[in-house]
Design an enzyme around this catalytic site. Structure first.
Site, PDB file in Angstrom:
ATOM      1  N   HIS A  60     -14.581   2.515  12.383  1.00  0.00           N
ATOM      2  CA  HIS A  60     -14.769   3.779  11.680  1.00  0.00           C
ATOM      3  C   HIS A  60     -16.185   3.904  11.114  1.00  0.00           C
ATOM      4  O   HIS A  60     -16.795   4.958  11.181  1.00  0.00           O
ATOM      5  CB  HIS A  60     -13.738   3.894  10.555  1.00  0.00           C
ATOM      6  CG  HIS A  60     -13.770   5.199   9.838  1.00  0.00           C
ATOM      7  ND1 HIS A  60     -13.196   6.337  10.363  1.00  0.00           N
ATOM      8  CD2 HIS A  60     -14.320   5.569   8.660  1.00  0.00           C
ATOM      9  CE1 HIS A  60     -13.388   7.339   9.531  1.00  0.00           C
ATOM     10  NE2 HIS A  60     -14.073   6.903   8.490  1.00  0.00           N
ATOM     11  N   HIS A 111      -9.832  13.121   9.744  1.00  0.00           N
ATOM     12  CA  HIS A 111      -9.020  12.419   8.750  1.00  0.00           C
ATOM     13  C   HIS A 111      -7.612  12.277   9.322  1.00  0.00           C
ATOM     14  O   HIS A 111      -6.621  12.639   8.685  1.00  0.00           O
ATOM     15  CB  HIS A 111      -9.019  13.166   7.409  1.00  0.00           C
ATOM     16  CG  HIS A 111      -9.195  12.237   6.243  1.00  0.00           C
ATOM     17  ND1 HIS A 111      -8.544  12.373   5.050  1.00  0.00           N
ATOM     18  CD2 HIS A 111      -9.963  11.122   6.112  1.00  0.00           C
ATOM     19  CE1 HIS A 111      -8.905  11.398   4.227  1.00  0.00           C
ATOM     20  NE2 HIS A 111      -9.767  10.627   4.849  1.00  0.00           N
ATOM     21  N   HIS A 113      -5.626   9.593  10.655  1.00  0.00           N
ATOM     22  CA  HIS A 113      -4.604   8.612  10.307  1.00  0.00           C
ATOM     23  C   HIS A 113      -4.015   8.858   8.917  1.00  0.00           C
ATOM     24  O   HIS A 113      -2.794   8.889   8.766  1.00  0.00           O
ATOM     25  CB  HIS A 113      -5.155   7.198  10.441  1.00  0.00           C
ATOM     26  CG  HIS A 113      -4.100   6.153  10.264  1.00  0.00           C
ATOM     27  ND1 HIS A 113      -3.089   5.970  11.177  1.00  0.00           N
ATOM     28  CD2 HIS A 113      -3.866   5.296   9.241  1.00  0.00           C
ATOM     29  CE1 HIS A 113      -2.285   5.012  10.727  1.00  0.00           C
ATOM     30  NE2 HIS A 113      -2.733   4.593   9.559  1.00  0.00           N
ATOM     31  N   SER A 330     -11.785   5.492  -3.797  1.00  0.00           N
ATOM     32  CA  SER A 330     -11.494   6.528  -4.790  1.00  0.00           C
ATOM     33  C   SER A 330     -12.364   7.740  -4.508  1.00  0.00           C
ATOM     34  O   SER A 330     -13.538   7.602  -4.147  1.00  0.00           O
ATOM     35  CB  SER A 330     -11.782   6.010  -6.201  1.00  0.00           C
ATOM     36  OG  SER A 330     -10.796   5.092  -6.590  1.00  0.00           O
ATOM     37  N   SER A 557     -13.547   9.386  16.240  1.00  0.00           N
ATOM     38  CA  SER A 557     -12.269   8.851  15.777  1.00  0.00           C
ATOM     39  C   SER A 557     -11.552   8.219  16.958  1.00  0.00           C
ATOM     40  O   SER A 557     -11.165   8.909  17.894  1.00  0.00           O
ATOM     41  CB  SER A 557     -11.421   9.975  15.167  1.00  0.00           C
ATOM     42  OG  SER A 557     -10.132   9.491  14.872  1.00  0.00           O
TER      43      SER A 557
END
Lengths: 771, 83
Positions: A60, A111, A113, A330, A557
């Site tokens: 990634h 985004h 997965h 986060s 991806s």
């Protein structure tokens, strides 16, 4: 307390205990990669270093399987293509000069997965992540778009994913106050266990506001601001579940993150005020791999090193270990490099926005990234080895074994209807199929006009945003990908995706300028997938060169598959164009009576991979439609000229579903009917009526031209050598779509069929409030 | 009618934006003794019949399968409400 029980693995300890076993495999590193890390460092890595290398060398973050091919985008660029490019690939997002001192930055990212594991938060944080990429370039985010691929609409799990993803996107985007101006929705069983959720954001800036992620100037401060760091999304995988890092028992952290759009909104305004005040030297958003990524990339892009005190990171959960802090994902965090004399001003701004800020360390001249924790050095590495010089793999490629048979199985031999009633029935079946049905159920949940600068949005072919309120200067963006075409021929599929996005921008009257892409594929360890990827990049870069639109950035991806079964190659291509005045934009549907309808371009018998083959015959085989890049260029030039001279009342591209779908969408846009006749097309192109209506030949557009402009328009087509046939007229009175001699359908019936599909399958709309 | 109460909290390590907002508001009210707030959900399931082990087992099943999103939330309580 847990902290004291934790054994801190320092650089010193790593030197003293070279034999210590490290569970690198559980972190996703191979034997060779681990050996290479030891070679780079000349010792075993500390657990903190291992955490950093493992996330930064992941597929990634490192693009280790795709890098070899992605270079082609950079190689196939001419000086003329660079002319408008202010920032190309390699930064957070590409930046394009659109004139009048304005620039636009845009990027699409995946985004996938997270959106399958936790659809609501996965999709929401997908929006949040791409928005931060745009902020990090110095721009104000002004719009988003989403490219969605779901499984079979009839499957129960599809409902879970669709409701969650759509609610998540609308929640985050609507709370942020950004219009969602378009995108794609496709349903196909190949995405059943692996939906695709791609998110695009576009931002606007003045040339002088451009910011880059380069940490330069020894003595400058490294500042982390925004949300506190918690245990969200650590490793993005079950990395830490292996209990490698602490002696205090297993710590099981979820791989998903929870987003807070209100915190992000404040972060946007705070960042823009920091830029305006000249308080920031460099900036980087925190996304995948969190602090590991931000520190190593900032340092590697700069000219020196960096020293960071991890104890200074503000934590939401004080029990986090150093490794967890390094890997936490986060949300809503940014890292800035600030000159010491500007720190006071910086803190005044973040204080005013109530954004928590802490100084983590300084930029140094050592060329090393050093990180301390409880007074001891736990990381001491050359940042380039982490962020830039990761492993690069030349993975085996192999043309898929079944491809020849698949390509030989053309749809040309499938029975085509000859009489009107049979054609009408197939047309109704097409527009009543999930992929050609109205997706208002989804897009109506998004704000489209908030901020007041939206000139075009769904269901028009492209979204358009006004950039400069004085002159009306604006940009149009469209994205496309057809996985079915790519499955049949990945090279042509990628080129067709580009061609369609390019055409969708052109029909609005904008001039295509630049490209972003999100390449969604299966596992790179499968040589057949790798072959598809190589073909895609090669084909796409070739077509970008031919159309003179450079790729400015994007995302890859991989590992999108369920078991051994990979998704169709899905190269989402986004094209950005510029229009001098959005008041001159061209809508996709006609609003007035008595306009002449012209079909631009030529129709051939090209039904392989088409919506018709899928819906009517459940067939996928043959070769996708021919790529006609020269014709696309000529068409785009004609449309831009026609729009700027005010000759076009409407323009709508032909793609999935062919002329039939375009006509239906045209009459439904504003409820104004049309009478068309196909004789001339049949005669000139030598095709039958069903082919004329359902073929997906490219480089075709349907335009509506006011009668008084007819002569000028026909002259323009002749001058630019764009084949044009007068196909019919618009009719505001009839309430019908009539194809003479074949079918007459009431607009109301067409609307009911097209609008009913999604609500019937998905039920009541989700509300954005719940999770 | 007896009631079974199910309580669901966001997972401890995940961000709780709602709790964060309430904590911020407490600070503005000058209530500084509260350093953190986490906001969860409470469900009251009215039971048709007695609250026996079977009813509680049902409630636990419903709590895990429907009332809580196991990816980001934990069920912290399933018990009969005592008046």
């Amino acid at each position: 307390m847990t902290l004291e029980q934790t054994v801190v693995d320092t650089v010193e300890r790593a030197r003293a205990t070279p034999e210590r076993q490290q569970a690198y495999a559980a972190l996703g590193l191979t034997d060779d990669e681990y050996a290479r890390i030891r070679e780079i460092l000349g010792r075993r890595p500390t657990s903190g270093e291992l955490a950093m290398y493992s996330v930064m060398w992941s597929e990634h973050c490192s693009y280790k399987s795709s890098k070899k091919y992605l270079r082609r985008f950079g190689e196939r660029v001419t000086d003329r293509m660079r002319e408008h490019l202010m920032v190309g690939m390699g930064q957070n997002a590409g930046v394009v000069d659109v004139g009048r001192g304005w620039a636009v930055t845009f990027k699409v990212e995946s985004h996938n997965h997270p959106s399958y594991v936790e659809p609501f938060q996965g999709a929401a944080t997908g929006v949040g992540g791409i928005v931060r990429d745009i902020i990090a370039m110095g721009a104000r985010p002004v719009a988003v778009m989403d490219q969605l691929r779901f499984g079979d609409l009839a499957e129960a799990d599809t409902l879970r994913v669709v409701h969650g993803v759509v609610a998540g996107i609308s929640f985050y985007g609507n709370c942020l106050g950004l219009p969602n101006i378009g995108g794609e929705t496709v349903f196909d069983p190949v995405y059943q266990g692996n939906p695709l959720v791609n998110a695009l954001c576009v931002g606007v800036l003045k040339h002088e506001d451009l910011r880059l992620a380069n940490a330069t100037g020894a003595g400058n401060l490294v500042v982390l601001f925004g949300a506190r760091t918690g245990g969200d999304g650590i490793g993005g995988a079950s990395i830490l579940a292996s209990d490698t890092f602490t002696a205090s028992g297993p710590t099981k952290r979820p791989a998903v993150q929870v987003g807070d759009p209100f915190a992000e909104k404040v972060l946007i305004e705070c960042c823009l005020e920091l830029y305006a005040g000249g308080l920031v030297e460099a900036i980087q958003d925190l996304g995948a791999a969190g602090i590991s990524c931000a520190t190593s990339e900032l340092a590697a892009n700069g000219d020196g090193g960096m020293r960071i005190d991890l104890d200074a990171v503000l934590l939401r959960d004080p029990t986090l270990t150093a490794e967890e802090i390094l890997m936490s994902e986060s949300q809503e965090r940014m890292m800035a490099v600030v000159a010491p004399e500007r720190l006071e001003g910086f803190l005044a701004v973040t204080g005013r926005w109530d954004v928590e800020t802490s100084v983590l360390g300084t930029v140094t001249e050592t060329g090393r990234l050093e990180i301390t924790w409880h007074g001891e050095t736990i990381v001491d590495v050359d940042p380039a080895t982490v962020a830039v010089d990761g492993p690069v793999y030349d993975r085996p490629v192999a043309r898929p074994a079944g491809l020849d048979a698949l390509q030989a199985d053309s749809a040309t031999g499938l029975p085509r209807p000859a009489d009107g009633p049979a054609i009408a029935e197939q047309l109704r079946a097409l527009i009543g199929s999930p992929n050609l049905a109205d997706v208002g159920w989804i897009t109506d949940q998004y704000d489209r006009y908030v901020l007041g600068n939206t000139a075009l949005a769904f269901p028009d072919d492209a979204g358009m945003i006004r950039v400069d309120e004085e002159s009306g200067l604006g940009v149009a963006i469209a994205t496309d990908a057809n996985g079915r075409y790519s499955e049949l021929d990945p090279r042509a599929g990628a080129q067709l995706a580009l061609a369609e996005a390019y055409r969708n921008v052109a029909v609005t009257g904008a001039r295509p300028l630049a490209v972003t892409d999100c390449l969604n594929f299966g596992a790179p360890t499968n040589p057949e997938v790798m072959w598809q990827f190589a073909e895609t990049v090669d084909g796409l870069s070739e077509a970008c060169l031919a159309l003179e639109v450079p790729v400015t950035g994007g995302n890859v991806s991989l590992y999108n598959q369920t078991g051994d079964r990979a998704i169709h190659p899905t190269p989402v291509v986004g094209v950005l164009g510029v229009i001098d005045d959005v008041a001159k934009r061209v809508p996709s549907g006609w609003q007035d009576d008595g306009l002449n309808l012209y079909l631009l371009g030529e129709t051939a018998l090209e039904l392989d991979g088409s919506a018709w083959a899928q819906v009517v015959h459940g067939h996928l085989g043959g070769r996708p439609p021919a790529v006609r890049l020269e014709a696309e260029r000529a068409l785009a030039g004609l449309l831009a000229a026609g729009a700027s001279e005010g000759l076009l009342a409407a323009a709508h591209d032909l793609s999935e579903g062919g002329l039939a779908a375009t006509l239906v969408e045209g009459v439904l846009r504003f409820g104004v009917g049309a009478r068309v006749w196909l004789d001339e097309v049949l005669e000139r192109d030598g095709v039958d009526a069903a082919t004329a209506l359902f073929s997906e030949s490219t480089a075709r557009v349907l335009v509506a031209v006011p009668r008084e402009e007819d002569v000028r328009f026909v002259g323009l087509c002749a001058g630019r050598r764009v084949p044009a046939i007068r196909l019919g007229v618009t009719d505001a009175e009839s309430g019908m779509l009539e194809v003479q001699g074949l079918l007459t359908e009431r607009i109301e019936d067409l609307r009911r069929i097209r609008w009913g599909v999604l609500p019937a399958a998905l039920g009541a709309r989700s509300t954005a409030a719940g999770s | 009618m007896p009631v079974i109460v199910v309580e669901v909290m966001p997972k401890a390590e995940l961000l709780d934006p709602q709790g964060k907002a309430v904590a911020g508001a407490l600070g503005r009210l000058g209530k500084d003794r509260f350093s953190a707030v986490r906001v969860g959900k409470r469900f009251e399931l009215t039971v048709d019949g007695p609250v026996d082990e079977a009813a509680l087992a049902d409630a636990r099943e419903v709590a895990e399968a429907l009332l809580a999103n196991g990816v980001i939330e934990d069920v912290v309580r399933v018990s009969e409400e005592v008046a």
